[in-house]
Design a protein around this motif. Structure first.
Motif, PDB file in Angstrom:
ATOM      1  N   PHE A  52      -0.152  17.731   2.201  1.00 38.19           N
ATOM      2  CA  PHE A  52       1.491  17.517   1.716  1.00 38.19           C
ATOM      3  C   PHE A  52       1.587  15.435   1.244  1.00 38.19           C
ATOM      4  O   PHE A  52       2.500  15.517   0.539  1.00 38.19           O
ATOM      5  N   VAL A  53       0.922  14.623   2.381  1.00 39.34           N
ATOM      6  CA  VAL A  53       1.299  13.574   2.144  1.00 39.34           C
ATOM      7  C   VAL A  53       0.290  13.211   0.478  1.00 39.34           C
ATOM      8  O   VAL A  53       0.967  12.490  -0.309  1.00 39.34           O
ATOM      9  N   ALA A  54      -0.668  13.962  -0.193  1.00 38.14           N
ATOM     10  CA  ALA A  54      -1.192  13.596  -1.304  1.00 38.14           C
ATOM     11  C   ALA A  54      -0.324  14.343  -2.201  1.00 38.14           C
ATOM     12  O   ALA A  54      -0.145  13.344  -3.231  1.00 38.14           O
ATOM     13  N   LYS A  55       0.181  14.998  -2.015  1.00 36.95           N
ATOM     14  CA  LYS A  55       0.668  15.479  -2.976  1.00 36.95           C
ATOM     15  C   LYS A  55       2.928  15.394  -2.605  1.00 36.95           C
ATOM     16  O   LYS A  55       2.942  15.414  -4.515  1.00 36.95           O
ATOM     17  N   PHE A  56       2.806  14.517  -2.023  1.00 40.28           N
ATOM     18  CA  PHE A  56       3.832  14.333  -2.209  1.00 40.28           C
ATOM     19  C   PHE A  56       3.678  12.704  -2.962  1.00 40.28           C
ATOM     20  O   PHE A  56       4.879  12.133  -3.615  1.00 40.28           O
ATOM     21  N   LYS A  57       2.924  12.455  -2.783  1.00 37.86           N
ATOM     22  CA  LYS A  57       2.716  10.882  -3.242  1.00 37.86           C
ATOM     23  C   LYS A  57       2.163  11.340  -4.982  1.00 37.86           C
ATOM     24  O   LYS A  57       2.982  10.535  -5.680  1.00 37.86           O
ATOM     25  N   HIS A  58       1.437  12.153  -4.641  1.00 39.57           N
ATOM     26  CA  HIS A  58       1.527  12.977  -6.185  1.00 39.57           C
ATOM     27  C   HIS A  58       2.596  13.013  -7.224  1.00 39.57           C
ATOM     28  O   HIS A  58       3.056  12.689  -8.318  1.00 39.57           O
ATOM     29  N   GLU A  59       3.716  13.383  -6.737  1.00 43.01           N
ATOM     30  CA  GLU A  59       4.650  13.566  -7.200  1.00 43.01           C
ATOM     31  C   GLU A  59       5.199  12.787  -7.265  1.00 43.01           C
ATOM     32  O   GLU A  59       6.184  12.629  -8.254  1.00 43.01           O
ATOM     33  N   ALA A  60       5.742  12.111  -6.543  1.00 42.08           N
ATOM     34  CA  ALA A  60       6.036  10.640  -6.752  1.00 42.08           C
ATOM     35  C   ALA A  60       6.406   9.037  -7.641  1.00 42.08           C
ATOM     36  O   ALA A  60       6.805   9.078  -8.251  1.00 42.08           O
ATOM     37  N   TRP A  61       4.809   9.612  -8.070  1.00 39.71           N
ATOM     38  CA  TRP A  61       4.556   9.039  -9.164  1.00 39.71           C
ATOM     39  C   TRP A  61       4.072   9.315 -10.049  1.00 39.71           C
ATOM     40  O   TRP A  61       4.846   8.706 -12.029  1.00 39.71           O
ATOM     41  N   GLU A  62       4.380  10.654 -10.975  1.00 44.74           N
ATOM     42  CA  GLU A  62       4.685  11.969 -11.782  1.00 44.74           C
ATOM     43  C   GLU A  62       5.705  11.676 -12.415  1.00 44.74           C
ATOM     44  O   GLU A  62       5.762  11.323 -13.380  1.00 44.74           O
ATOM     45  N   LYS A  63       6.969  11.637 -10.751  1.00 44.21           N
ATOM     46  CA  LYS A  63       8.964  11.142 -11.616  1.00 44.21           C
ATOM     47  C   LYS A  63       8.643   9.669 -12.196  1.00 44.21           C
ATOM     48  O   LYS A  63       9.707   9.823 -13.320  1.00 44.21           O
ATOM     49  N   LEU A  64       7.340   8.866 -12.699  1.00 44.56           N
ATOM     50  CA  LEU A  64       8.184   7.928 -13.132  1.00 44.56           C
ATOM     51  C   LEU A  64       6.642   7.575 -14.276  1.00 44.56           C
ATOM     52  O   LEU A  64       7.077   6.916 -14.632  1.00 44.56           O
ATOM     53  N   LYS A  65       6.856   9.101 -14.434  1.00 44.61           N
ATOM     54  CA  LYS A  65       5.965   8.732 -15.767  1.00 44.61           C
ATOM     55  C   LYS A  65       6.416   8.194 -16.826  1.00 44.61           C
ATOM     56  O   LYS A  65       7.720   8.063 -17.275  1.00 44.61           O
ATOM     57  N   GLY A  66       6.175   7.350 -17.983  1.00 46.13           N
ATOM     58  CA  GLY A  66       6.888   6.805 -19.330  1.00 46.13           C
ATOM     59  C   GLY A  66       7.756   5.480 -19.021  1.00 46.13           C
ATOM     60  O   GLY A  66       7.890   4.716 -19.669  1.00 46.13           O
ATOM     61  N   MET A  67       7.459   4.716 -17.118  1.00 48.43           N
ATOM     62  CA  MET A  67       8.256   3.642 -17.484  1.00 48.43           C
ATOM     63  C   MET A  67       7.227   3.291 -17.766  1.00 48.43           C
ATOM     64  O   MET A  67       5.839   3.018 -17.387  1.00 48.43           O
ATOM     65  N   THR A  68       7.785   1.939 -18.043  1.00 49.94           N
ATOM     66  CA  THR A  68       6.597   0.638 -18.400  1.00 49.94           C
ATOM     67  C   THR A  68       6.196   0.031 -17.014  1.00 49.94           C
ATOM     68  O   THR A  68       6.703  -0.006 -16.126  1.00 49.94           O
ATOM     69  N   LYS A  69       4.468  -0.983 -17.520  1.00 50.14           N
ATOM     70  CA  LYS A  69       4.239  -1.415 -15.968  1.00 50.14           C
ATOM     71  C   LYS A  69       5.400  -2.599 -15.391  1.00 50.14           C
ATOM     72  O   LYS A  69       5.183  -2.712 -14.289  1.00 50.14           O
TER      73      LYS A  69
END
Length: 85
Positions: A52-69
């Protein structure tokens, strides 16, 4: 101070916070760091559905898709500065 220098300082400062942030804030820090350093998440997600930790990390990062570095660096530095008080 350049944005890169500010971000690098924030990464160092994040390791010396007086209190450990709550889980939501930790996920925010993680996802902003990953977006700032690697860009959009291209991983398929964790292979273990019970990690679940990896899942939540993956989902949190996925939500930022398209944000510039640069935006991610700025938001990360702002958040760490806020946490440092």
């Amino acid at each position: 101070m350049s944005l890169t220098e500010r971000f690098t300082a924030a990464v160092a400062n994040s390791k010396t916070l007086s209190e450990k942030p709550d889980n939501e804030t930790l996920l925010q820090l993680y996802s902003l760091y990953k977006q700032a350093t690697e860009g959009d998440n291209t991983d398929a997600g964790p292979s273990n559905p019970f990690d679940f930790v990896a899942k939540f990390k993956h989902e949190a990062w996925e939500k930022l898709k398209g944000m510039t570095k640069e935006t991610a660096m700025e938001q990360y530095a702002d958040l760490v500065e806020k946490l440092k008080g």
